[in-house]
Scaffold this motif. Sequence first.
Motif, short mmCIF file in Angstrom:
data_model
loop_
_atom_site.label_atom_id
_atom_site.label_comp_id
_atom_site.label_asym_id
_atom_site.label_seq_id
_atom_site.Cartn_x
_atom_site.Cartn_y
_atom_site.Cartn_z
N ARG A 106 -6.88 12.46 4.74
CA ARG A 106 -5.54 12.42 4.17
C ARG A 106 -4.86 11.07 4.43
O ARG A 106 -4.05 10.61 3.61
CB ARG A 106 -4.69 13.56 4.72
CG ARG A 106 -5.15 14.93 4.27
CD ARG A 106 -5.30 15.02 2.76
NE ARG A 106 -3.99 15.01 2.09
CZ ARG A 106 -3.82 14.75 0.81
NH1 ARG A 106 -4.86 14.41 0.05
NH2 ARG A 106 -2.63 14.78 0.27
N PHE A 107 -5.19 10.44 5.55
CA PHE A 107 -4.64 9.11 5.82
C PHE A 107 -5.15 8.11 4.79
O PHE A 107 -4.38 7.34 4.21
CB PHE A 107 -5.04 8.67 7.23
CG PHE A 107 -4.69 7.24 7.54
CD1 PHE A 107 -3.37 6.87 7.78
CD2 PHE A 107 -5.67 6.26 7.59
CE1 PHE A 107 -3.04 5.56 8.07
CE2 PHE A 107 -5.36 4.95 7.87
CZ PHE A 107 -4.03 4.59 8.11
N VAL A 108 -6.47 8.13 4.55
CA VAL A 108 -7.06 7.22 3.55
C VAL A 108 -6.52 7.54 2.16
O VAL A 108 -6.22 6.64 1.36
CB VAL A 108 -8.60 7.31 3.58
CG1 VAL A 108 -9.21 6.48 2.45
CG2 VAL A 108 -9.13 6.85 4.93
N ALA A 109 -6.38 8.84 1.86
CA ALA A 109 -5.84 9.23 0.56
C ALA A 109 -4.42 8.71 0.39
O ALA A 109 -4.04 8.26 -0.71
CB ALA A 109 -5.86 10.76 0.42
N GLY A 110 -3.63 8.73 1.45
CA GLY A 110 -2.27 8.19 1.38
C GLY A 110 -2.27 6.71 1.03
O GLY A 110 -1.48 6.26 0.19
N MET A 111 -3.18 5.95 1.64
CA MET A 111 -3.27 4.52 1.33
C MET A 111 -3.68 4.30 -0.12
O MET A 111 -3.13 3.44 -0.82
CB MET A 111 -4.27 3.86 2.27
CG MET A 111 -3.86 3.87 3.73
SD MET A 111 -4.99 2.93 4.79
CE MET A 111 -4.67 1.25 4.24
N ALA A 112 -4.65 5.10 -0.59
CA ALA A 112 -5.12 4.95 -1.98
C ALA A 112 -4.03 5.34 -2.97
O ALA A 112 -3.85 4.68 -4.00
CB ALA A 112 -6.37 5.81 -2.19
N ILE A 113 -3.29 6.41 -2.67
CA ILE A 113 -2.25 6.86 -3.59
C ILE A 113 -1.08 5.88 -3.60
O ILE A 113 -0.42 5.71 -4.64
CB ILE A 113 -1.81 8.29 -3.22
CG1 ILE A 113 -2.94 9.27 -3.59
CG2 ILE A 113 -0.52 8.69 -3.94
CD1 ILE A 113 -2.70 10.70 -3.18
N ALA A 114 -0.84 5.21 -2.48
CA ALA A 114 0.14 4.11 -2.50
C ALA A 114 -0.27 3.07 -3.53
O ALA A 114 0.57 2.54 -4.28
CB ALA A 114 0.23 3.48 -1.11
N GLY A 115 -1.57 2.77 -3.58
CA GLY A 115 -2.07 1.83 -4.58
C GLY A 115 -1.85 2.32 -6.00
O GLY A 115 -1.45 1.56 -6.88
N VAL A 116 -2.11 3.62 -6.23
CA VAL A 116 -1.89 4.19 -7.57
C VAL A 116 -0.43 4.02 -7.97
O VAL A 116 -0.13 3.57 -9.09
CB VAL A 116 -2.28 5.69 -7.58
CG1 VAL A 116 -1.86 6.33 -8.91
CG2 VAL A 116 -3.78 5.85 -7.39
N PHE A 117 0.49 4.35 -7.08
CA PHE A 117 1.92 4.27 -7.41
C PHE A 117 2.36 2.84 -7.68
O PHE A 117 3.06 2.57 -8.66
CB PHE A 117 2.75 4.86 -6.26
CG PHE A 117 2.66 6.36 -6.15
CD1 PHE A 117 2.30 7.14 -7.23
CD2 PHE A 117 2.92 6.99 -4.95
CE1 PHE A 117 2.21 8.52 -7.14
CE2 PHE A 117 2.84 8.37 -4.83
CZ PHE A 117 2.48 9.13 -5.93
N VAL A 118 1.95 1.91 -6.81
CA VAL A 118 2.38 0.52 -6.99
C VAL A 118 1.79 -0.06 -8.27
O VAL A 118 2.47 -0.77 -9.02
CB VAL A 118 1.99 -0.33 -5.77
CG1 VAL A 118 2.26 -1.82 -6.04
CG2 VAL A 118 2.78 0.10 -4.54
N VAL A 119 0.52 0.24 -8.55
CA VAL A 119 -0.11 -0.27 -9.77
C VAL A 119 0.64 0.22 -11.00
O VAL A 119 1.01 -0.57 -11.88
CB VAL A 119 -1.60 0.17 -9.84
CG1 VAL A 119 -2.14 -0.05 -11.25
CG2 VAL A 119 -2.44 -0.62 -8.85
N VAL A 120 0.87 1.52 -11.07
CA VAL A 120 1.49 2.08 -12.28
C VAL A 120 2.96 1.66 -12.40
O VAL A 120 3.42 1.27 -13.47
CB VAL A 120 1.35 3.61 -12.30
CG1 VAL A 120 2.07 4.20 -13.52
CG2 VAL A 120 -0.12 4.02 -12.33
N GLU A 121 3.70 1.75 -11.30
CA GLU A 121 5.11 1.38 -11.35
C GLU A 121 5.30 -0.07 -11.75
O GLU A 121 6.12 -0.39 -12.63
CB GLU A 121 5.77 1.65 -9.99
CG GLU A 121 5.97 3.12 -9.68
CD GLU A 121 6.45 3.35 -8.25
OE1 GLU A 121 6.89 2.37 -7.61
OE2 GLU A 121 6.38 4.50 -7.78
N SER A 122 4.56 -0.97 -11.12
CA SER A 122 4.72 -2.39 -11.44
C SER A 122 4.21 -2.69 -12.86
O SER A 122 4.79 -3.51 -13.57
CB SER A 122 3.98 -3.25 -10.42
OG SER A 122 2.58 -2.97 -10.42
#
Length: 389
Positions: A106-122
């Motif tokens: 879940r820690f690694v998933a949190g880091m990956a999902i941060a990437g998903v959010f930043v990619v899509v939002e930006s």
Amino acid sequence: MSKIIHENVENSIAAPVIGLTFFAIASGFLMSLIPLSLSYFGISQSLTPWLASVFYFGLLLGATCIQKVIKYLGHRRAFILFLSLVAITVVVMLLLPNPVTWIAARFVAGMAIAGVFVVVESWLLMANCPKKRVKRLGLYMAALYGGSAAGQLAISLFGTQGIQPYLLVLGLLFLATLAPLILRSGQPVSEELQRINRKEIRHINRPAIIGCIVSGLLLGPIYGLMPLYLSQSTAFSGQTGLLMASVILGGMAVQPIASALSTRMSKSLLMAIFCLLGCIAVMGILESSSLLMMAISLLLLGASSFALYPIAITLASDTLPIEKMVSVTELMLLCYSVGSVLGPLMATSFTAADDGLVVYLGVCLLATCIYMLIKSMAAISSGQKPIAG
């Protein structure tokens, strides 16, 4: 350079929005599936708040280093990478079902999902027109919360026991990855991305930062603890999936309203109004005597809680050039993640009472409402334009 980026963004909406929709369905289902399936895998439910907090801690750390990945790989390939990492964590959880592995996954998933959010939002915020940024972020939030609501409904349709629900999550993540794989053109130009310097950080609107932090303080416990609260502490335990879907649907339904109002009035005042709506929703939850009243109250809670982040992030990005959109989304996600890490742990201090989680949400909403009202009144008295927040 800005013209080139603007032209690319015009044709770049389909891949992130389609991919995000499938990801949101998978993520929404998974967030509620994990705490409800712990007993099946022989894991104590006391691990639930720690799984939620470690996930958001990963989200926090991930938000500090996404820009380098996007600048090196570009938005499209970075999107594929982060979605694939999320899928890998689900596979690891199925293969090694024990507390240590799940916390690490879940820690690694949190880091990956941060990437998903930043990619899509930006990706969606890289437009020259502030009104277009607001509309696109509203579309992003609608896709995110609409998919999350569908994911909550999957609890009733597919259950929470066995590995089949997790296989469904993997299938949805695969579909999410297909969008950027197939739609290969139209991503923003990433070579000229710039970081926000310290001077610019100091001038970012404080209500924007507070709004993102409070959004995390609310949504962390809502995602991580609300399913257990509904299944154990209410008379509607058999309708947990439906009630969680009500929360997410409220968040989805409010997006066009929040987008329209955020260009017409002070954003800090708007956040205060939504927090007040959330306080009313909390009272409704505590006094609910029927399934309908509970569903409506949770719908309003979702609308108020999920409205804060998009309003706050557009407030933060109003005065920044498009080359800094990745950096500002990183910063706002970092603020959100701080709240999300602390939220589930803080909420547990209220759990001595049956309705402790709901009381915690009410305290956060009331305090934020008062703060935003003070800031909006101060802005008006100092002669600032109302739309500035």
